[in-house]
Design a protein around this motif. Sequence first.
Motif, mmCIF file in Angstrom:
data_model
loop_
_atom_site.group_PDB
_atom_site.id
_atom_site.type_symbol
_atom_site.label_atom_id
_atom_site.label_comp_id
_atom_site.label_asym_id
_atom_site.label_seq_id
_atom_site.Cartn_x
_atom_site.Cartn_y
_atom_site.Cartn_z
ATOM 1 N N ASN A 1 -9.538 -0.161 1.360
ATOM 2 C CA ASN A 1 -8.790 0.402 2.490
ATOM 3 C C ASN A 1 -9.406 1.761 2.865
ATOM 4 N N PRO A 2 -10.620 1.750 3.389
ATOM 5 C CA PRO A 2 -11.370 3.003 3.578
ATOM 6 C C PRO A 2 -10.775 3.949 4.606
ATOM 7 N N PHE A 3 -9.925 3.458 5.507
ATOM 8 C CA PHE A 3 -9.357 4.327 6.542
ATOM 9 C C PHE A 3 -8.012 4.927 6.128
ATOM 10 N N ARG A 4 -7.540 4.609 4.960
ATOM 11 C CA ARG A 4 -6.227 5.090 4.517
ATOM 12 C C ARG A 4 -6.415 6.437 3.828
ATOM 13 N N GLU A 5 -6.197 7.507 4.560
ATOM 14 C CA GLU A 5 -6.576 8.840 4.087
ATOM 15 C C GLU A 5 -5.669 9.350 2.966
ATOM 16 N N ARG A 6 -4.424 8.914 2.934
ATOM 17 C CA ARG A 6 -3.545 9.362 1.851
ATOM 18 C C ARG A 6 -4.046 8.841 0.507
ATOM 19 N N LEU A 7 -4.458 7.585 0.463
ATOM 20 C CA LEU A 7 -5.030 7.033 -0.765
ATOM 21 C C LEU A 7 -6.282 7.796 -1.176
ATOM 22 N N ARG A 8 -7.142 8.095 -0.198
ATOM 23 C CA ARG A 8 -8.386 8.801 -0.494
ATOM 24 C C ARG A 8 -8.096 10.203 -1.026
ATOM 25 N N ALA A 9 -7.131 10.880 -0.431
ATOM 26 C CA ALA A 9 -6.774 12.221 -0.898
ATOM 27 C C ALA A 9 -6.232 12.175 -2.331
ATOM 28 N N GLN A 10 -5.434 11.149 -2.634
ATOM 29 C CA GLN A 10 -4.900 11.028 -3.985
ATOM 30 C C GLN A 10 -6.003 10.769 -5.000
ATOM 31 N N LEU A 11 -6.969 9.925 -4.630
ATOM 32 C CA LEU A 11 -8.096 9.677 -5.533
ATOM 33 C C LEU A 11 -8.920 10.940 -5.733
ATOM 34 N N GLU B 1 0.851 4.224 -2.852
ATOM 35 C CA GLU B 1 0.728 5.651 -2.544
ATOM 36 C C GLU B 1 1.889 6.448 -3.130
ATOM 37 N N GLU B 2 3.093 5.932 -3.013
ATOM 38 C CA GLU B 2 4.254 6.654 -3.541
ATOM 39 C C GLU B 2 4.196 6.742 -5.064
ATOM 40 N N LEU B 3 3.751 5.666 -5.708
ATOM 41 C CA LEU B 3 3.615 5.689 -7.162
ATOM 42 C C LEU B 3 2.512 6.656 -7.581
ATOM 43 N N ALA B 4 1.400 6.660 -6.854
ATOM 44 C CA ALA B 4 0.307 7.583 -7.182
ATOM 45 C C ALA B 4 0.754 9.029 -7.050
ATOM 46 N N GLU B 5 1.510 9.324 -6.010
ATOM 47 C CA GLU B 5 2.023 10.686 -5.831
ATOM 48 C C GLU B 5 2.932 11.069 -6.989
ATOM 49 N N LEU B 6 3.760 10.134 -7.395
ATOM 50 C CA LEU B 6 4.668 10.372 -8.514
ATOM 51 C C LEU B 6 3.877 10.596 -9.804
ATOM 52 N N ASP B 7 2.863 9.765 -10.043
ATOM 53 C CA ASP B 7 2.072 9.903 -11.266
ATOM 54 C C ASP B 7 1.257 11.191 -11.277
ATOM 55 N N GLY C 1 -8.327 5.764 -12.058
ATOM 56 C CA GLY C 1 -8.782 4.408 -12.338
ATOM 57 C C GLY C 1 -8.132 3.372 -11.441
ATOM 58 N N GLU C 2 -6.855 3.557 -11.154
ATOM 59 C CA GLU C 2 -6.121 2.565 -10.365
ATOM 60 C C GLU C 2 -6.497 2.597 -8.881
ATOM 61 N N LEU C 3 -6.899 3.777 -8.371
ATOM 62 C CA LEU C 3 -7.105 3.905 -6.933
ATOM 63 C C LEU C 3 -8.526 3.604 -6.465
ATOM 64 N N MET C 4 -9.480 3.566 -7.342
ATOM 65 C CA MET C 4 -10.874 3.421 -6.903
ATOM 66 C C MET C 4 -11.088 2.158 -6.075
ATOM 67 N N ALA C 5 -10.657 1.023 -6.599
ATOM 68 C CA ALA C 5 -10.861 -0.226 -5.865
ATOM 69 C C ALA C 5 -10.031 -0.256 -4.586
ATOM 70 N N LEU C 6 -8.833 0.301 -4.640
ATOM 71 C CA LEU C 6 -7.959 0.281 -3.459
ATOM 72 C C LEU C 6 -8.538 1.122 -2.323
ATOM 73 N N VAL C 7 -9.134 2.245 -2.654
ATOM 74 C CA VAL C 7 -9.751 3.082 -1.619
ATOM 75 C C VAL C 7 -10.939 2.354 -0.998
ATOM 76 N N LEU D 1 0.824 -1.210 0.000
ATOM 77 C CA LEU D 1 0.000 0.000 0.000
ATOM 78 C C LEU D 1 0.858 1.260 0.000
ATOM 79 N N THR D 2 1.972 1.224 0.716
ATOM 80 C CA THR D 2 2.872 2.371 0.720
ATOM 81 C C THR D 2 3.443 2.609 -0.676
ATOM 82 N N VAL D 3 3.795 1.537 -1.368
ATOM 83 C CA VAL D 3 4.319 1.657 -2.729
ATOM 84 C C VAL D 3 3.253 2.218 -3.659
#
Length: 283
Positions: A179-189, A153-159, A170-176, A149-151
């Motif tokens: 992992n509904p409590f992971r706020e960094r992923l949600r912010a990136q989406l 997030e780091e790739l999403a930030e880079l992209d 497209g890549e983050l929808m299912a992951l969010v 999950l950290t990877v």
Amino acid sequence: MQAVDGGRQIRLPGPRPRLVLAVLLLEPGRVISVDRLVETVWDGEPPASMRTQIAIAVSALRRTFREAGLGDVIETVSPGYRIKAGARIDACIAEEHVAAARAAAADGRAEEAAVLYRKALALWRGPVLAGLDSSRIITCGLRWEELRLTVVEELAELDLARGHHHQVAGELMALVAENPFRERLRAQLMTALARSGRQAESLAVYQEGRRILKDELGLEPGRALRDLHEAILKDAPSVQQRPTPLHVSAPTAVRAGLAAPCRHRGRHRAGGLRRAAVHHSGL
């Protein structure tokens, strides 16, 4: 967990030998005492014949690898056993890719970093060490899920920094959703959707996260997520503005249960990670 020689899968023996192998693979190159193996295999409630049964499990593994033409993969070293030095383990290869990706990102080599991050993620096939019935092994598997999950997030930030917001969304929808409590992923989406002209969907992602946090934990979203929500509501320029080039510093290694940084490499598949190429003449 799988073992592969080239493109040929090796059929591993039963549950107990698999547990023993998993423990050895989690700390490649290190001697794992028989006592440690006993604690993991029986979760603190071993039978009187525990040492004999560990020896039988190791013998079964050795026989399997020898019959496959791999020679001695497991060495006996007092007070226990270890995986032979020089083995290549795909979990360790994933860690190497991540370290190289972080170094490339910190050096401003964004394209190279993205390729390395994706190579690391491609090694996952599912939950690491799934199906092994041991609380210690399950705990160890959590370390690899956290790394994955950290990877992501780091790739999403880079992209996002490279303007690839459509792909990130497209890549983050299912992951969010997973992992509904992971706020960094949600912010990136949310950011990816807003930059793709999908403001209403971005705000809905926030509201769904806020509802889950309140219902499940009685909490409000963190400050960063609330500020992003406000910025998207106001269509602030900061939402559309690309951040400065990504700088990733490797965090302190996460240690859980038996997990430890990889020091030697092996061709065996550790849990949900796929095998990488084999480059060791002795195995």
